[in-house]
Design a protein around this motif. Structure first.
Motif, PDB file in Angstrom:
ATOM      1  N   ALA A  21      40.687  43.177  45.262  1.00  0.00           N
ATOM      2  CA  ALA A  21      41.657  42.374  44.517  1.00  0.00           C
ATOM      3  C   ALA A  21      41.279  42.333  43.038  1.00  0.00           C
ATOM      4  CB  ALA A  21      41.702  40.963  45.084  1.00  0.00           C
ATOM      5  N   PRO A  22      42.258  42.517  42.144  1.00  0.00           N
ATOM      6  CA  PRO A  22      41.958  42.501  40.714  1.00  0.00           C
ATOM      7  C   PRO A  22      41.696  41.087  40.206  1.00  0.00           C
ATOM      8  CG  PRO A  22      44.314  42.798  41.063  1.00  0.00           C
ATOM      9  CD  PRO A  22      43.677  42.740  42.424  1.00  0.00           C
ATOM     10  N   SER A  23      40.696  40.923  39.374  1.00  0.00           N
ATOM     11  CA  SER A  23      40.467  39.654  38.680  1.00  0.00           C
ATOM     12  C   SER A  23      39.551  39.925  37.506  1.00  0.00           C
ATOM     13  CB  SER A  23      39.844  38.607  39.606  1.00  0.00           C
ATOM     14  OG  SER A  23      38.480  38.880  39.833  1.00  0.00           O
ATOM     15  N   ARG A  24      39.596  39.056  36.532  1.00  0.00           N
ATOM     16  CA  ARG A  24      38.762  39.233  35.352  1.00  0.00           C
ATOM     17  C   ARG A  24      37.290  39.060  35.711  1.00  0.00           C
ATOM     18  NH1 ARG A  24      36.407  35.031  31.222  1.00  0.00           N
ATOM     19  NH2 ARG A  24      35.092  36.509  30.130  1.00  0.00           N
ATOM     20  N   ARG A  25      37.000  38.271  36.751  1.00  0.00           N
ATOM     21  CA  ARG A  25      35.624  38.015  37.172  1.00  0.00           C
ATOM     22  C   ARG A  25      34.905  39.303  37.554  1.00  0.00           C
ATOM     23  NH1 ARG A  25      33.732  37.196  42.070  1.00  0.00           N
ATOM     24  NH2 ARG A  25      35.814  37.012  42.921  1.00  0.00           N
ATOM     25  N   ILE A  26      35.640  40.238  38.157  1.00  0.00           N
ATOM     26  CA  ILE A  26      35.096  41.562  38.440  1.00  0.00           C
ATOM     27  C   ILE A  26      35.384  42.397  37.193  1.00  0.00           C
ATOM     28  CG2 ILE A  26      35.099  43.488  40.057  1.00  0.00           C
ATOM     29  CD1 ILE A  26      34.408  40.789  41.359  1.00  0.00           C
TER      30      ILE A  26
ATOM     31  N   ASN B 159      26.712  43.771  39.813  1.00  0.00           N
ATOM     32  CA  ASN B 159      26.550  42.906  38.642  1.00  0.00           C
ATOM     33  C   ASN B 159      27.896  42.405  38.112  1.00  0.00           C
ATOM     34  OD1 ASN B 159      23.741  42.770  38.519  1.00  0.00           O
ATOM     35  ND2 ASN B 159      23.605  44.766  37.526  1.00  0.00           N
ATOM     36  N   HIS B 160      28.755  41.957  39.042  1.00  0.00           N
ATOM     37  CA  HIS B 160      30.053  41.374  38.684  1.00  0.00           C
ATOM     38  C   HIS B 160      30.936  42.370  37.943  1.00  0.00           C
ATOM     39  CE1 HIS B 160      28.011  37.560  39.618  1.00  0.00           C
ATOM     40  NE2 HIS B 160      27.032  37.987  38.852  1.00  0.00           N
ATOM     41  N   MET B 161      30.770  43.645  38.211  1.00  0.00           N
ATOM     42  CA  MET B 161      31.462  44.694  37.468  1.00  0.00           C
ATOM     43  C   MET B 161      31.856  45.813  38.427  1.00  0.00           C
ATOM     44  SD  MET B 161      29.865  46.156  33.923  1.00  0.00           S
ATOM     45  CE  MET B 161      30.694  45.622  32.440  1.00  0.00           C
ATOM     46  N   LEU B 162      32.861  46.597  38.036  1.00  0.00           N
ATOM     47  CA  LEU B 162      33.334  47.698  38.874  1.00  0.00           C
ATOM     48  C   LEU B 162      32.399  48.898  38.782  1.00  0.00           C
ATOM     49  CD1 LEU B 162      37.144  47.569  37.992  1.00  0.00           C
ATOM     50  CD2 LEU B 162      36.105  46.989  40.203  1.00  0.00           C
ATOM     51  N   LEU B 163      31.983  49.413  39.933  1.00  0.00           N
ATOM     52  CA  LEU B 163      31.194  50.648  40.004  1.00  0.00           C
ATOM     53  C   LEU B 163      31.940  51.626  40.905  1.00  0.00           C
ATOM     54  CD1 LEU B 163      28.590  52.349  39.592  1.00  0.00           C
ATOM     55  CD2 LEU B 163      27.640  51.177  41.585  1.00  0.00           C
ATOM     56  N   PRO B 164      32.366  52.775  40.360  1.00  0.00           N
ATOM     57  CA  PRO B 164      33.063  53.759  41.191  1.00  0.00           C
ATOM     58  C   PRO B 164      32.141  54.275  42.293  1.00  0.00           C
ATOM     59  CG  PRO B 164      33.244  54.317  38.846  1.00  0.00           C
ATOM     60  CD  PRO B 164      32.240  53.218  38.962  1.00  0.00           C
TER      61      PRO B 164
ATOM     62  N   LEU C 273      39.425  25.791  38.385  1.00  0.00           N
ATOM     63  CA  LEU C 273      38.828  26.886  37.626  1.00  0.00           C
ATOM     64  C   LEU C 273      37.979  27.775  38.518  1.00  0.00           C
ATOM     65  CD1 LEU C 273      37.711  24.997  34.397  1.00  0.00           C
ATOM     66  CD2 LEU C 273      39.959  25.860  35.054  1.00  0.00           C
ATOM     67  N   SER C 274      37.793  28.997  38.071  1.00  0.00           N
ATOM     68  CA  SER C 274      36.970  29.955  38.800  1.00  0.00           C
ATOM     69  C   SER C 274      35.884  30.460  37.867  1.00  0.00           C
ATOM     70  CB  SER C 274      37.854  31.108  39.286  1.00  0.00           C
ATOM     71  OG  SER C 274      37.063  32.222  39.658  1.00  0.00           O
ATOM     72  N   TYR C 275      34.617  30.250  38.274  1.00  0.00           N
ATOM     73  CA  TYR C 275      33.504  30.700  37.440  1.00  0.00           C
ATOM     74  C   TYR C 275      33.493  32.227  37.390  1.00  0.00           C
ATOM     75  CZ  TYR C 275      28.984  31.270  35.279  1.00  0.00           C
ATOM     76  OH  TYR C 275      27.987  31.621  34.400  1.00  0.00           O
ATOM     77  N   GLY C 276      33.349  32.764  36.195  1.00  0.00           N
ATOM     78  CA  GLY C 276      33.407  34.215  36.012  1.00  0.00           C
ATOM     79  C   GLY C 276      34.791  34.640  35.556  1.00  0.00           C
ATOM     80  N   ASN C 277      35.811  33.895  35.997  1.00  0.00           N
ATOM     81  CA  ASN C 277      37.153  34.136  35.491  1.00  0.00           C
ATOM     82  C   ASN C 277      37.422  33.242  34.281  1.00  0.00           C
ATOM     83  OD1 ASN C 277      38.457  36.139  37.188  1.00  0.00           O
ATOM     84  ND2 ASN C 277      38.361  34.657  38.849  1.00  0.00           N
TER      85      ASN C 277
END
Lengths: 366, 366
Positions: free
Chosen positions: A5-10, A31-36, B243-247
């Motif tokens: 699911a898309p979100s800014r947190r990822i 690390n809360h980031m996208l890795l292919p 709120l969502s932490y990280g977002n």
């Protein structure tokens, strides 16, 4: 398999636009980031990695920067590896341990100068540990995550591609050393390192805005080298015995259990917070250790711990596994008790699809 | 959208078997673990949450347990909320801050007894921060992640469903209080809390092996209540201003910027490591703050920061957004500078699909 699911947190990386344009088919979160994790197919990516050259978005290797008069002291607090001999321009693989000797991360540290270090981290919020230690010990040091995003160039043709973009001087960089190279007027650390055994570099891209220009420059310069987007390849990294924090080792394990004893000099790593806890295990050795495991038959995806059993007793666990085209077996990484860790020991691996026979090996394939 | 690659590093929960059987369609990763994001569709899940009752796998809310004579002191070090009046059996929403007053997490803390606490965390490795503080200050306290996995029961029929499984006594639990209830001989903390405004409970399931039996018991008992698997719903949580932490907040933000000033008593929270840094902002107020934003038009998925602009100048950012069926607008959460945070201020939001007009609101929808 479910979609992510898309979100800014990822977080997206400076290279995600390029990754998407190259047709990424799978992601993990690191690390809360996208890795292919896959572009064409894991097998096709694997073959291509071993024959050509790939550009990897490994921005997920976030940097923890230590800067200030106490930076070196803090760095030594983190690891049982003795850092006294380390020179600026060197990279060290450093097991990071807590006060019980349990692994918190297994990053590569770069010594920029006596009072400035980068820790290029695996998947855990090491920043929290380092900041709190610095605070608790009232150290004179700045600890932060800078806007630095590693981009790896991996594969047998990596030298040729890198030389076209950064000049022939990159060829002279020795293994686990780094130098400073210009890209469009921005100086970036370039190291001979990376999460494969096919050779290559990691570029510590300075500034999000410089990400896509460099990505595009590499793709453009490497057309006749069959350059393509890639990523850490599950099959190749298991063949090579490259461990993955969170998969093959966790806070439960000491570096010695992970086969990382050669990176520890616990006796002389004075100041390491895990030193007291590790002195005994460093001397006597661990009671379980990482091993290569060859599993027979057809295996499912390893998305959970697979117990390893012998004569009905649990003697270990498999935590990464994949079918290897080159070695005609399922290659796997497991933690095995000393009673069963000798070369050639036959065991049973309990997957979610049922039990499989397997063989313990002392060495990995590559 | 790309699929999520399976690996042991992305942990399954005690309830994942049930989640998969219910046909989960999307996941995110949260505390290195799978968190479902959609079952039937986000809109269908939303309507169902507001009319019936859902069982949510929120095992990703891992617990950080503090135990020992210094547990209460350590707990107060973490937060600018004054904990002196907190009694065993209470839950407190506690902003956790670093030494600069930046948010590290926004968990719910449960006080089990004077010397034992659980911190039910949002998405960051808070364990690392807490362990290092305890180590640096040489506190007499055990800090660890126990085998506790929250399962939420949310929706207007939550009381009825819970009473059938745990007995009518659960109805008497007050908001943000918890009691101990038996399930098949295992005592579990049950709190009236949860990440929705539709009412409900969170069960702190003790022991992985008890996860699926409880999941199944709830599904079985709630058949005629139209119970179904659910998850934190993007639309409802934005309408509710959850709120969502990280977002919506990160280490960059103070609790006051996040509109969490009412949970801070910085002056009297003596011992909080961020107290010095927050005293001034607590007195003078922040220069930017969380606001409800209503965005006009058709918006894409918010997978990155959307700048908020007024007269060509950046005055904030949107970090969560979704189309709301009930409120006939796109509901969003943003951080807005004080020059533009008044009710009704018209602004422009720059999405990846282009600019959209929007209105700043002082209150959320629910």
């Amino acid at each position: 398999m479910a979609v992510i699911a898309p979100s800014r947190r990822i977080r997206r990386t400076p290279f995600t636009d390029g990754v998407e344009a190259a047709g990424v088919k799978g992601y993990t979160v690191y690390n809360h980031m996208l890795l292919p994790t896959v572009f064409r197919s894991v097998e096709e990516d694997y073959r291509h990695l071993k024959t050509a050259v790939q550009v990897w978005d490994v921005a997920v290797e976030r940097q923890v920067e230590l800067r200030g008069p106490d930076a070196a002291r803090l760095m030594q607090m983190l690891t049982p590896r003795d850092l006294r001999g380390m020179m600026p321009g060197q990279c060290y693989y450093v097991p990071i341990v807590d006060e019980t000797g349990g692994m918190l991360n297994d990053p590569v540290a770069l010594k920029l100068s006596e009072d400035r270090w980068w820790i290029s981290i695996a998947d855990s919020d090491l920043l929290f540990w380092v900041k709190a230690l610095a605070y608790g010990y009232r150290l004179d040091v700045l600890v932060d995550e800078p806007d630095i995003s590693p981009l790896a160039v991996q594969g047998p043709l990596a030298d040729d591609l890198m030389a076209r973009v950064f000049g022939d001087a990159v060829r002279a960089i020795k293994f686990f050393r780094f130098g400073w190279f210009d890209f469009q007027g921005v100086s970036m650390a370039v190291a001979r390192s990376g999460y494969s055994k096919q050779g290559g570099y990691e570029i510590y891209v300075d500034g999000t805005k410089n990400g896509m220009p460099l990505w595009n420059a590499l793709m453009e310069a490497g057309r006749d080298l069959d350059v393509y987007a890639g990523c850490p390849n599950l099959i190749e990294r298991i063949e090579a015995g490259l461990l993955s924090y969170g998969n093959d080792m966790t806070r439960e394990n000491t570096p010695h259990e992970c086969g990382l004893g050669r990176f520890c000099s616990t006796q002389t790593a004075i100041g390491c917070v895990g030193r007291d806890a590790l002195l005994r295990v460093a001397k006597e050795g661990p009671t379980q250790q990482i091993r290569a495991i060859a599993i027979d038959g057809e295996i499912p995806a390893c998305d959970q711990i697979w117990p390893i059993v012998a004569k009905g007793k649990r003697i270990g666990q498999v935590t990464s596994a994949a079918k290897s085209p080159d070695y005609h077996t399922n290659v796997a990484i497991g933690m095995v008790r000393m009673t069963h860790w000798d070369e050639g020991t036959r065991v049973e691996v309990q997957t979610q699809d049922g039990p499989m026979t397997a063989t313990v090996h002392e060495n990995f394939w590559i």
